[in-house]
Design a protein around this motif. Structure first.
Motif, short mmCIF file in Angstrom:
data_model
loop_
_atom_site.label_atom_id
_atom_site.label_comp_id
_atom_site.label_asym_id
_atom_site.label_seq_id
_atom_site.Cartn_x
_atom_site.Cartn_y
_atom_site.Cartn_z
N GLY A 157 18.99 -49.87 -39.52
CA GLY A 157 18.93 -48.49 -39.05
C GLY A 157 19.75 -47.56 -39.90
N PHE A 158 20.99 -48.02 -40.29
CA PHE A 158 21.85 -47.19 -41.11
C PHE A 158 21.24 -46.98 -42.49
CE2 PHE A 158 25.35 -46.75 -44.22
CZ PHE A 158 25.94 -45.60 -43.75
N ALA A 159 20.67 -48.06 -43.05
CA ALA A 159 20.04 -47.96 -44.37
C ALA A 159 18.84 -47.02 -44.32
CB ALA A 159 19.61 -49.34 -44.86
N SER A 160 18.04 -47.09 -43.23
CA SER A 160 16.89 -46.20 -43.10
C SER A 160 17.33 -44.75 -43.00
CB SER A 160 16.07 -46.58 -41.87
OG SER A 160 15.59 -47.91 -41.98
N TYR A 161 18.43 -44.52 -42.25
CA TYR A 161 18.94 -43.16 -42.11
C TYR A 161 19.38 -42.59 -43.45
CZ TYR A 161 22.25 -39.41 -41.07
OH TYR A 161 22.91 -38.23 -41.06
N LYS A 162 20.10 -43.40 -44.22
CA LYS A 162 20.57 -42.95 -45.53
C LYS A 162 19.39 -42.68 -46.45
CE LYS A 162 24.29 -42.69 -46.67
NZ LYS A 162 25.19 -41.51 -46.60
N PHE A 163 18.37 -43.55 -46.39
CA PHE A 163 17.21 -43.38 -47.26
C PHE A 163 16.47 -42.09 -46.92
CE2 PHE A 163 12.63 -43.90 -47.86
CZ PHE A 163 12.60 -44.08 -49.23
N VAL A 164 16.24 -41.87 -45.59
CA VAL A 164 15.52 -40.67 -45.18
C VAL A 164 16.32 -39.41 -45.51
CG1 VAL A 164 14.63 -39.42 -43.17
CG2 VAL A 164 14.22 -41.87 -43.39
N SER A 165 17.63 -39.45 -45.30
CA SER A 165 18.46 -38.29 -45.61
C SER A 165 18.41 -37.98 -47.09
CB SER A 165 19.91 -38.56 -45.16
OG SER A 165 19.95 -38.78 -43.78
N GLY A 166 18.50 -39.03 -47.92
CA GLY A 166 18.46 -38.83 -49.37
C GLY A 166 17.13 -38.30 -49.82
N ALA A 167 16.04 -38.84 -49.21
CA ALA A 167 14.71 -38.37 -49.60
C ALA A 167 14.52 -36.91 -49.22
CB ALA A 167 13.65 -39.24 -48.94
N GLY A 168 15.08 -36.50 -48.08
CA GLY A 168 14.93 -35.12 -47.65
C GLY A 168 15.63 -34.15 -48.58
N ARG A 169 16.82 -34.57 -49.16
CA ARG A 169 17.54 -33.68 -50.07
C ARG A 169 16.89 -33.65 -51.44
NH1 ARG A 169 21.90 -36.24 -47.50
NH2 ARG A 169 22.10 -37.70 -49.24
N ALA A 192 21.24 -58.01 -33.43
CA ALA A 192 21.73 -56.64 -33.23
C ALA A 192 22.41 -56.10 -34.48
CB ALA A 192 22.69 -56.61 -32.03
N LEU A 193 23.19 -56.97 -35.14
CA LEU A 193 23.87 -56.55 -36.37
C LEU A 193 22.87 -56.20 -37.46
CD1 LEU A 193 26.47 -56.17 -38.00
CD2 LEU A 193 26.43 -58.61 -38.54
N VAL A 194 21.82 -57.05 -37.60
CA VAL A 194 20.80 -56.79 -38.62
C VAL A 194 20.09 -55.47 -38.33
CG1 VAL A 194 18.59 -57.59 -39.54
CG2 VAL A 194 20.45 -59.21 -39.21
N LEU A 195 19.74 -55.22 -37.06
CA LEU A 195 19.08 -53.97 -36.71
C LEU A 195 19.97 -52.76 -37.00
CD1 LEU A 195 17.33 -54.91 -33.34
CD2 LEU A 195 16.24 -54.36 -35.51
N ALA A 196 21.27 -52.90 -36.73
CA ALA A 196 22.18 -51.80 -37.01
C ALA A 196 22.23 -51.49 -38.51
CB ALA A 196 23.58 -52.13 -36.48
N VAL A 197 22.32 -52.55 -39.32
CA VAL A 197 22.35 -52.35 -40.78
C VAL A 197 21.07 -51.71 -41.26
CG1 VAL A 197 22.45 -53.54 -43.01
CG2 VAL A 197 24.00 -54.23 -41.17
#
Length: 328
Positions: A116-128, A109-114
């Motif tokens: 997920g957060f990394a994917s969110y940051k990557f997608v957000s950065g790519a969008g900007r 669960a901890l690995v999935l959370a990390v």
């Protein structure tokens, strides 16, 4: 007269072929032929043998009760395992093993959370950084990957990993919203299992799923439990659209109610390339599966993870009038 001889004679009196009985019961022809010769080796055990005998007897107009009694008296295994014993965990976990399982689950669960957060940051950065990329018709959601998308979990994978993959094959909202949505005819329909096209249920009847006749649906194999009798993780139908299209929604009609369904879509007819994009729980009647945003894909998979009860005390999916809406 033996069980097999009785069923064979009843089938001939009813004017039915082995293929006709198979279509009515969803029992495969080799199993029917074996039973008519009193060979139950392909049935998979006493529990399933009784179910096959009962289904065949009803299809040919024979009373199944004396046949089941004769089977139990003549053919039942000496050390029969009950259905409950088949589907329960083989051995109770020891305390130390339970602690190990809990610890492993916590780490996962901890690995999935990390991730997920990394994917969110990557997608957000790519969008900007690349605002024009999302509107480009040559961007590579489901159709343009050369390697499987990291979040595209296999059909057999966990629901958590599958949820993370839902954003993979998304079409551009700016372009998709300008084109009228219409019904799209699939180029072909195929039965699909956990191993892909190799182990789908009732492949001969798959094309009936896009027909509008509730009396002639695609029907999966029957199972002893809603979770496929612990034999597999799911079953479904793969729609090949013939080329990459934009899919806005999929509608289907169910004969039986109580199914859990996932809509998966991607660029290749391989489980790992078909991430989940929508789902419905305890579904029945007419079901509409709509992704959060239209997806640009070639393959659409209707995937059952829980089967509804039928009218025979077993569980199976029965689908007709599948309609894909979107645009080319």
């Amino acid at each position: 007269m033996s069980i097999g001889a009785t069923l064979s004679a009843a089938r001939r009196r009813a004017g039915l072929t082995v293929s006709d009985v198979s279509q009515r019961t969803r029992v495969t022809e080799p199993i029917i032929q074996g039973i008519e010769q009193d060979d139950y080796g392909a049935c998979g055990g006493d529990f399933y043998a009784r179910g096959h005998i009962r289904a065949i007897a009803r299809a040919v107009g024979e009373d199944p009760s004396p046949l089941i009694d004769e089977y139990d008296a003549t053919w039942r295994s000496a050390a029969e395992v009950t259905a409950a014993e088949v589907f329960q965990t083989a051995m109770p976990l020891r305390k130390r093993e339970r602690r190990r399982v809990r610890w492993t689950a916590a780490v996962a669960a901890l690995v999935l959370a990390v991730l997920g957060f990394a994917s969110y940051k990557f997608v957000s950065g790519a969008g900007r950084t690349h605002p024009a990329a999302a509107a480009s018709p040559h961007s590579s959601p489901a159709g343009g990957h050369t390697n499987p998308p990291p979040s595209a979990a296999a059909v057999q994978g966990s629901s958590a990993a599958a949820s993370a993959s839902e954003s993979s094959p998304v079409a551009s909202p700016s372009t998709a919203s300008l084109v009228p949505v219409q019904a799209l005819a699939p180029a072909s329909v195929a039965a699909f299992g956990p191993a892909g096209l190799a182990d789908g249920d009732d492949p001969q009847g798959a094309a009936q799923a896009i027909g509008g006749d509730p009396a002639r649906p695609w029907i999966s194999q029957w199972y002893a439990t809603a979770r496929f009798g612990a034999l597999k993780q799911g079953t479904g139908l793969l729609l090949d659209m013939g080329r990459t299209v934009t899919v806005a929604s999929v509608r289907l009609s169910l004969v039986y109610s109580g199914a859990d369904i996932q809509l998966r879509a991607g660029s290749k007819p391989i489980p790992a390339w078909l991430p989940r994009v929508a789902s419905a729980s305890n579904a029945g009647g007419t079901v509409r599966l709509q992704p959060g945003s239209p997806v640009r894909v070639r393959y659409v998979l209707i995937w059952f993870t829980k089967l509804p009860p039928d009218n025979a005390g077993t569980y199976r999916a029965s689908v007709y009038q599948v309609t894909v809406r979107g645009h080319r």
